[in-house]
Design a protein around this motif. Structure first.
Motif: not given
Length: 426
Positions: A255-261, A263-267, A303-307
């Motif tokens: 699940l990607l949380l698109d914050l514009g510039p 993003r965060l990623n929930l597995p 980890r990508p998607g956590t920063v």
């Protein structure tokens, strides 16, 4: 022994203003229950309806299993303490505390002994014969609480009793008040706009906004699992990061949380995934408390998607820590406006004079008549900052680029209406 139930209670004033909307709330016997919310949210109105000082427009108020809508205040066995104490200025502390017992015709010797004992418990024994005008604000509030408790009411109502006192005295008195009412076993309803007061005193609490119940539970439940974005933001100090995002369910990524510039990623194995997948392609609100953001040292893996990252533009020193504001380019959300009940627009008066009619038709000022219409402002909008905490020895400098790892297990997700996307355990 008193419990309080508000069953669909509403309060509408003759002007048409609705102060309390469909309030459904149960306050258990012996509970210290706090009503919390910003000014004008209806908490004092609820207290006054329970006391019988305000008429209930609709709904039912139950006191200890009996309908109390038509009961007179004197028949409810309720004691109330107001913000200013409201002591009789011509009576000493002893006289103020004795007054309810005199009215009820108690034996004078027994009443005197009772007053002395309670004054000692409240730390007023050395000033029992002084007039209210010679006491400090905290001492006057103690005396007011003593006068209310001396009657041994079945229900104790307190309307922001500490709000006019300085911070140090509020801290001291809130501990004393909580201990005193708990030792008495009296059901207590306490109104405040102070989040710290509510969190530290309440057995359970209700958060209100615009006369609507937003959330109810123990302080731990309401803080850790808020039902709405408003509650999450209202109980967060320092302020919670509230960001606009679009949720995408992507096969193989999660699940990607698109914050514009950014993003965060929930597995996919995240416990919230089952609830979130139905919001694919929809706008959501991401709530991130500052203590869930941890600065990453240069060169450390993440980890990508956590920063999330940004550039520090401001720093605040709080003694034990620094609070940093980093410009991140992420669209923010004003939680106080999300999901708000819009009041009905008042009817516009019919223009009577020719110049008034002309002004209404033109949508502005008719030549030679009256003042120009005031400029409308869109209000304050917070910058797209990431707010995070930094220890005294590891704070960044203004202008530094920072990378922050996000504890994804602790982020909160809300729908566009401000309600939690995932189930709220209670």
């Amino acid at each position: 022994m008193t419990d309080v139930v508000l069953d669909g209670v509403e309060k509408v004033y003759p002007s048409g203003h609705t102060a309390v909307r469909n309030m459904r709330l149960r306050i258990n016997d012996g509970e210290l229950f706090v009503l919390l919310g910003p000014s004008g949210c209806g908490k004092s109105t609820i207290l006054r309806m329970i006391a019988g000082l305000e008429e209930i427009t609709s709904g039912i108020l139950w006191l200890n299993g009996a309908v109390a809508n038509e009961l007179q205040p004197r028949d409810r066995n309720v004691a109330m303490v107001f913000q200013e104490g409201a002591l009789y200025p011509h009576r000493t502390v002893r006289g103020n505390m004795m007054f309810p017992l005199e009215v009820s015709g108690d034996d004078r010797a027994q009443a005197t002994a009772k007053v002395v004992e309670l004054a000692r418990a409240l730390g007023l024994n050395t000033m029992i014969d002084r007039l209210p005008g010679t006491l400090s604000g905290g001492q006057r509030q103690r005396a007011a609480i003593g006068r209310a408790l001396i009657r041994e009411p079945s229900l104790f109502l307190m309307d922001e009793p500490l709000s006019s006192l300085d911070a140090g005295l509020r801290t001291e008195l809130r501990v004393e008040i909580a201990a005193l009412v708990r030792s008495s076993g009296t059901t207590t309803v306490y109104v405040t706009h102070d989040q710290v007061e509510a969190m530290t005193m309440a057995d359970r609490m209700a958060v209100l906004r615009d006369g609507v119940l937003e959330d109810v539970g123990t302080p731990e439940q309401v803080y850790a699992d808020p039902a709405t974005a408003f509650v999450a933001a209202f109980l967060s100090n320092p302020p919670m990061n509230m960001f606009q995002a679009t949720l995408w369910a992507v096969e193989g990524e999660g699940l990607l949380l698109d914050l514009g510039p950014q993003r965060l990623n929930l597995p996919w194995d995240d416990p919230r995934a089952a609830s979130l997948i139905s919001h694919h392609g929809q706008s959501v609100i991401v709530g991130i408390r500052p203590d869930t953001l941890v600065p990453i040292e240069a060169g450390s893996p993440a980890r990508p998607g956590t920063v999330l990252s940004g550039q520090v533009r401001a720093l605040e020193f709080h003694g034990h820590e620094w609070l940093a504001y980093a410009e991140a380019g992420i669209p923010t959300v004003e939680a106080s406006e999300v999901g708000r009940v819009a009041p009905p627009a008042p009817p516009e008066p019919e223009p009577t004079r020719l110049v008034d009619r002309l002004r209404a038709l033109l949508g502005g000022r008719a030549e030679g008549g009256g003042e120009p219409a005031p400029e409308e402002h869109a209000g304050h909008h917070r910058r797209s900052d990431l707010i995070f905490r930094a220890g005294p020895g590891g704070r960044p400098n203004r202008g530094d680029r920072v990378a922050l790892t996000v504890d994804l297990d602790r982020i909160l997700l809300f729908g566009a209406d401000g309600r939690r996307v995932t189930p709220v355990p209670r």
